[in-house]
Design a protein around this motif. Structure first.
Motif, PDB file in Angstrom:
ATOM      1  N   LEU A 153       0.847  -1.186   0.000  1.00 33.19           N
ATOM      2  CA  LEU A 153       0.000   0.000   0.000  1.00 33.19           C
ATOM      3  C   LEU A 153       0.882   1.235   0.000  1.00 33.19           C
ATOM      4  N   ARG A 154       0.561   2.170  -0.865  1.00 31.48           N
ATOM      5  CA  ARG A 154       1.240   3.465  -0.862  1.00 31.48           C
ATOM      6  C   ARG A 154       0.249   4.511  -0.362  1.00 31.48           C
ATOM      7  N   LEU A 155       0.573   5.131   0.760  1.00 29.23           N
ATOM      8  CA  LEU A 155      -0.342   6.040   1.444  1.00 29.23           C
ATOM      9  C   LEU A 155       0.172   7.467   1.383  1.00 29.23           C
ATOM     10  N   LYS A 156      -0.754   8.394   1.192  1.00 29.03           N
ATOM     11  CA  LYS A 156      -0.465   9.822   1.261  1.00 29.03           C
ATOM     12  C   LYS A 156      -0.934  10.327   2.620  1.00 29.03           C
ATOM     13  N   LEU A 157       0.011  10.773   3.446  1.00 27.68           N
ATOM     14  CA  LEU A 157      -0.324  11.204   4.797  1.00 27.68           C
ATOM     15  C   LEU A 157      -1.069  12.529   4.774  1.00 27.68           C
ATOM     16  N   ARG A 158      -1.922  12.703   5.766  1.00 29.32           N
ATOM     17  CA  ARG A 158      -2.648  13.955   5.930  1.00 29.32           C
ATOM     18  C   ARG A 158      -1.771  14.962   6.678  1.00 29.32           C
ATOM     19  N   PRO A 159      -2.087  16.263   6.567  1.00 31.11           N
ATOM     20  CA  PRO A 159      -1.310  17.267   7.321  1.00 31.11           C
ATOM     21  C   PRO A 159      -1.340  16.967   8.821  1.00 31.11           C
ATOM     22  N   GLY A 160      -0.182  17.002   9.447  1.00 31.34           N
ATOM     23  CA  GLY A 160      -0.066  16.704  10.866  1.00 31.34           C
ATOM     24  C   GLY A 160       0.355  15.282  11.166  1.00 31.34           C
ATOM     25  N   GLN A 161       0.328  14.393  10.163  1.00 29.00           N
ATOM     26  CA  GLN A 161       0.747  13.016  10.379  1.00 29.00           C
ATOM     27  C   GLN A 161       2.222  12.841  10.044  1.00 29.00           C
ATOM     28  N   ASP A 162       2.812  11.795  10.614  1.00 31.15           N
ATOM     29  CA  ASP A 162       4.231  11.523  10.416  1.00 31.15           C
ATOM     30  C   ASP A 162       4.415  10.049  10.082  1.00 31.15           C
ATOM     31  N   ALA A 163       5.496   9.744   9.355  1.00 25.76           N
ATOM     32  CA  ALA A 163       5.760   8.349   9.000  1.00 25.76           C
ATOM     33  C   ALA A 163       5.958   7.481  10.236  1.00 25.76           C
ATOM     34  N   PHE A 164       6.437   8.076  11.326  1.00 27.69           N
ATOM     35  CA  PHE A 164       6.629   7.298  12.553  1.00 27.69           C
ATOM     36  C   PHE A 164       5.297   6.824  13.119  1.00 27.69           C
ATOM     37  N   ASP A 165       4.219   7.596  12.917  1.00 35.79           N
ATOM     38  CA  ASP A 165       2.902   7.174  13.395  1.00 35.79           C
ATOM     39  C   ASP A 165       2.492   5.851  12.757  1.00 35.79           C
ATOM     40  N   VAL A 166       2.734   5.725  11.447  1.00 38.40           N
ATOM     41  CA  VAL A 166       2.392   4.486  10.747  1.00 38.40           C
ATOM     42  C   VAL A 166       3.293   3.352  11.214  1.00 38.40           C
ATOM     43  N   SER A 167       4.585   3.636  11.369  1.00 38.19           N
ATOM     44  CA  SER A 167       5.524   2.604  11.811  1.00 38.19           C
ATOM     45  C   SER A 167       5.162   2.085  13.197  1.00 38.19           C
ATOM     46  N   ALA A 168       4.731   2.982  14.096  1.00 39.17           N
ATOM     47  CA  ALA A 168       4.376   2.559  15.448  1.00 39.17           C
ATOM     48  C   ALA A 168       3.098   1.735  15.492  1.00 39.17           C
ATOM     49  N   ALA A 169       2.277   1.838  14.465  1.00 36.86           N
ATOM     50  CA  ALA A 169       0.989   1.133  14.457  1.00 36.86           C
ATOM     51  C   ALA A 169       1.006  -0.133  13.619  1.00 36.86           C
ATOM     52  N   THR A 170       2.179  -0.568  13.128  1.00 39.41           N
ATOM     53  CA  THR A 170       2.226  -1.722  12.224  1.00 39.41           C
ATOM     54  C   THR A 170       1.720  -2.995  12.882  1.00 39.41           C
ATOM     55  N   ASP A 171       2.006  -3.206  14.161  1.00 37.07           N
ATOM     56  CA  ASP A 171       1.537  -4.433  14.801  1.00 37.07           C
ATOM     57  C   ASP A 171       0.021  -4.438  14.936  1.00 37.07           C
ATOM     58  N   ARG A 172      -0.577  -3.290  15.227  1.00 38.40           N
ATOM     59  CA  ARG A 172      -2.037  -3.207  15.298  1.00 38.40           C
ATOM     60  C   ARG A 172      -2.660  -3.378  13.917  1.00 38.40           C
ATOM     61  N   LEU A 173      -2.011  -2.851  12.896  1.00 40.21           N
ATOM     62  CA  LEU A 173      -2.512  -3.048  11.530  1.00 40.21           C
ATOM     63  C   LEU A 173      -2.465  -4.519  11.141  1.00 40.21           C
ATOM     64  N   ARG A 174      -1.432  -5.217  11.577  1.00 37.68           N
ATOM     65  CA  ARG A 174      -1.305  -6.643  11.261  1.00 37.68           C
ATOM     66  C   ARG A 174      -2.496  -7.418  11.803  1.00 37.68           C
ATOM     67  N   HIS A 175      -2.857  -7.161  13.038  1.00 41.56           N
ATOM     68  CA  HIS A 175      -3.998  -7.875  13.630  1.00 41.56           C
ATOM     69  C   HIS A 175      -5.319  -7.440  12.995  1.00 41.56           C
TER      70      HIS A 175
END
Length: 451
Positions: free
Chosen positions: A91-113
């Motif tokens: 998936l290639r995602l375009k972040l919204r204003p105020g979001q950071d790539a670290f936010d997605v990285s920190a949520a990868t385990d929750r996305l997996r489940h």
């Protein structure tokens, strides 16, 4: 109706059998489409639950009040592209204003489940764009390398990453590497894959195997030089240092810097030289480096100091001369004596298979990627070949090399024996080999015949 039922049962049975016996085939036939539909249907709610949404902007709230409409919902990152692969989804995602790539990285385990995937990793492609790679099954359980890989000089595909991507050993990017692993951890198989990948390339292979040559000498047809004891290893390393100095003299002679020479044409290493003048690159493989560092007498201590000094010089200066180090061992720490930590500091690429203690993992990653230490000590005993790899950038990943038997590696080296360069400075260390054995001949000892 009966025909439809029979067809449905056959499809379900086929899917179950493929998922059990051929997970890659199941993924391409059924899993990718089902996973893509699941991701698209759940995307909004999952992103909201994982905290990856942003509240509506002020102008949207004002517009809703002016038009007497409901309050706009929070917005998730926009999907730019969703692409199925042989192991998962990208998936290639375009972040919204105020979001950071670290936010997605920190949520990868929750996305997996939430998406029901086997693994999820993310990386930032450019500002505001993040790539999320999802794997649909355990790609490291049964490693199958893709039929096509990216080819480049001094770039070898040696393993598969846990996200389904190919792990390359790129010597021009990471010149020197350190590989650690306990006995029966898969270190030797990783080394065989490396030699098998380098065999078809225009490169000189130099081996130091102080286990009486049991690991590297079967591959001798593709090696320009081999040493099976510390005394010969010292002489071989001294010859490599001499070769390195000769290459630097060649580069100096071909620079001829004048005001008319553009910056791009000024030679600073062998890859800047014209192809007809470029020396062949050399890859030095050291198996069980501790055997070079241990000593019991004063004479052995002097020999050991000279060996470590030569290795440090090659690690510090060899890259521009086209000399690359690949050092393997079970342990690699300060207990091996002075100069070891200096040598380790020059080995940018780190790979650790299963280790026996946490200090061994710290030797590999403690100074570059502390998070990888925990991953390295958690590798189970029953999965040989799984390793953790990292470099000085701080990133790391779990990998596994495909199983390559010694017979397969020998056949590949024999097939490309004509590519073995003959370097005059290493002529004294060229292994004495006989006629090539047939490819079908086994390396095992024949069974004894009883009367």
């Amino acid at each position: 109706m009966t025909g439809f039922t029979v067809a449905l049962v056959l499809v379900v049975a086929t899917a179950v059998i493929l998922r059990w016996r051929r997970p890659a085939w199941y993924w391409l036939a059924f899993g990718a489409a089902l996973a893509a539909a699941r991701v698209l249907v759940r995307y909004g709610s999952v992103m909201d639950a994982c905290g990856l949404t942003v509240p509506p902007s002020r102008w949207r709230l004002a517009l809703a009040r002016m038009t007497d409409r409901p309050v706009p919902e929070s917005r998730a990152p926009r999907i730019l592209r969703i692409r199925p692969t042989r192991t998962g989804l990208v998936l290639r995602l375009k972040l919204r204003p105020g979001q950071d790539a670290f936010d997605v990285s920190a949520a990868t385990d929750r996305l997996r489940h939430s998406f029901g995937m086997y693994g999820v990793t993310s990386r930032e492609l450019r500002s505001g764009v993040v790539e999320v790679r999802m794997t649909g099954y355990d790609v490291l359980k049964r490693v199958q390398m893709p039929a096509r890989t990216d080819t480049a000089p001094m770039r070898v595909p040696v393993a598969l990453r846990e996200d389904g991507a190919v792990h390359y050993r790129d010597y021009r990017t990471v010149p020197h590497g350190l590989t650690l692993g306990a006995t029966e951890s898969g270190k030797s198989v990783y080394q065989r894959n490396l030699v098998a990948g380098l065999a078809p390339m225009d490169v000189a292979l130099v081996g130091i195997d102080c286990k009486q040559g049991v690991e590297l000498f079967p591959l001798a047809h593709r090696f320009s030089a081999l040493a099976d004891n510390p005394d010969t290893a010292l002489q071989l390393l001294d010859a490599l240092v001499t070769h390195m100095e000769d290459v630097y003299q060649l580069i100096r002679a071909e620079q001829r810097i004048t005001v008319n020479v553009p910056d791009a044409e000024i030679a600073a290493d062998i890859w800047d030289l014209p192809e007809h003048l470029r020396p062949v690159p050399v890859v030095v493989l050291v198996d069980e480096v501790a055997e070079l560092a241990l000593f019991a007498t004063k004479d052995e201590e002097k020999r050991r100091d000279r060996i470590i000094t030569a290795l440090v010089r090659l690690a510090q200066l060899g890259r521009a001369a086209g000399i690359y180090l690949e050092i393997c061992g079970q342990r690699f720490g300060s207990e091996l004596g002075k100069g070891i930590t200096m040598l380790r500091a020059q080995l940018t690429g780190r790979t650790a298979h299963r280790v026996n203690d946490e200090s061994s993992a710290n030797m590999a990653f403690g100074d570059i990627a502390p998070d990888a230490v925990l991953a390295a000590i958690q590798i189970p005993t029953e999965t040989p070949g799984i390793a953790v790899t990292g470099d000085s950038s701080g990133g790391w990943a779990r990998i596994r090399a495909p199983h390559t038997s010694l017979r397969t590696a020998v056949n590949i080296c024999n097939r490309h024996a004509d590519r073995t360069p003959d370097l005059p400075v290493l002529a004294a260390f060229r292994p004495a080999v006989g006629a090539l054995a047939p490819a079908s001949e086994s390396l095992a000892k024949p069974a004894s015949v009883t009367a």
